[in-house]
Enzyme design. Structure first.
Site, mmCIF file in Angstrom:
data_model
loop_
_atom_site.group_PDB
_atom_site.id
_atom_site.type_symbol
_atom_site.label_atom_id
_atom_site.label_comp_id
_atom_site.label_asym_id
_atom_site.label_seq_id
_atom_site.Cartn_x
_atom_site.Cartn_y
_atom_site.Cartn_z
ATOM 1 N N LEU A 81 -24.007 35.558 3.980
ATOM 2 C CA LEU A 81 -24.256 36.362 2.576
ATOM 3 C C LEU A 81 -23.553 37.599 2.606
ATOM 4 O O LEU A 81 -23.463 38.288 1.649
ATOM 5 C CB LEU A 81 -25.898 36.475 2.471
ATOM 6 C CG LEU A 81 -26.442 34.921 2.316
ATOM 7 C CD1 LEU A 81 -27.983 35.382 2.158
ATOM 8 C CD2 LEU A 81 -26.032 34.572 1.028
ATOM 9 N N GLY A 97 -30.404 31.518 5.965
ATOM 10 C CA GLY A 97 -30.848 32.538 6.744
ATOM 11 C C GLY A 97 -30.545 34.027 6.394
ATOM 12 O O GLY A 97 -29.774 34.318 5.651
ATOM 13 N N GLN A 145 -29.088 42.846 7.544
ATOM 14 C CA GLN A 145 -28.281 42.579 6.177
ATOM 15 C C GLN A 145 -28.896 42.986 5.282
ATOM 16 O O GLN A 145 -28.253 43.248 4.143
ATOM 17 C CB GLN A 145 -28.274 40.845 6.201
ATOM 18 C CG GLN A 145 -27.422 40.280 7.141
ATOM 19 C CD GLN A 145 -27.206 38.816 6.776
ATOM 20 O OE1 GLN A 145 -28.180 38.078 7.422
ATOM 21 N NE2 GLN A 145 -26.155 38.316 6.216
HETATM 22 NI NI NI Z 1 -24.641 35.870 8.247
#
Ligand code: NI
Length: 147
Positions: A91, A47, A52
């Site tokens: 991540l 995901g 991000q």
């Molecule tokens: Ni995350």
């Protein structure tokens, strides 16, 4: 398609409340393409939320490798129930993982890339990833539940 740089924990964009998307434009469709590419390029990427990759807007992509990837615009949890505890990672926080307690089942509404409103009922890994990614849109990181 482009693999975008993923911002890490110390970037303040990850702590912002991301903006609602009021009109889905070509820019969003290109961003979705690049976010899918970026997620698939990352090891263990299931995901990715737009903040991000440095975009503070309410857009999430998910691929738990059951059917085609999901693209969710303005996702909102409208119902949650049960409790589930499992290991998570992110991540944006490459060197950490840990147990997080979340709802076992969630119902989410969102717009797809055509602007159609969808309701999704989920459990298991999908429910967990949905909660993790929607947290990103609200400036919350999984480590907040651990510390
Ligand atoms: Ni995350």
């Amino acid at each position: 398609m482009t693999v975008l740089p993923i911002v890490t924990q110390e970037d303040p964009i990850l702590r912002r409340n991301a903006k609602l998307i009021s009109k889905i434009t070509k820019r969003h469709r290109l961003l979705v393409r690049d976010m899918l590419e970026t997620m698939h390029d990352a090891k263990n990427g299931v995901g990715l939320a737009a903040p991000q990759v440095g975009i503070s807007e309410r857009l999430v992509v998910i691929d738990i490798h059951k059917g085609p990837p999901l693209v969710l615009i303005n996702p909102l949890i409208i119902h949650s129930e049960g409790k589930s505890r499992d290991v998570e990672s992110c991540l944006s926080i490459p060197d950490r993982s840990g147990y997080v307690t979340r709802a076992e089942r969630v119902s989410v509404t969102y717009l797809n890339t055509e602007g159609k409103k969808i309701t999704l009922n989920s459990d298991g890994i999908l429910a967990r990833v949905l909660q993790h990614e929607i947290d990103h849109l609200n400036g919350i990181l999984f480590i907040d539940y651990i510390n």
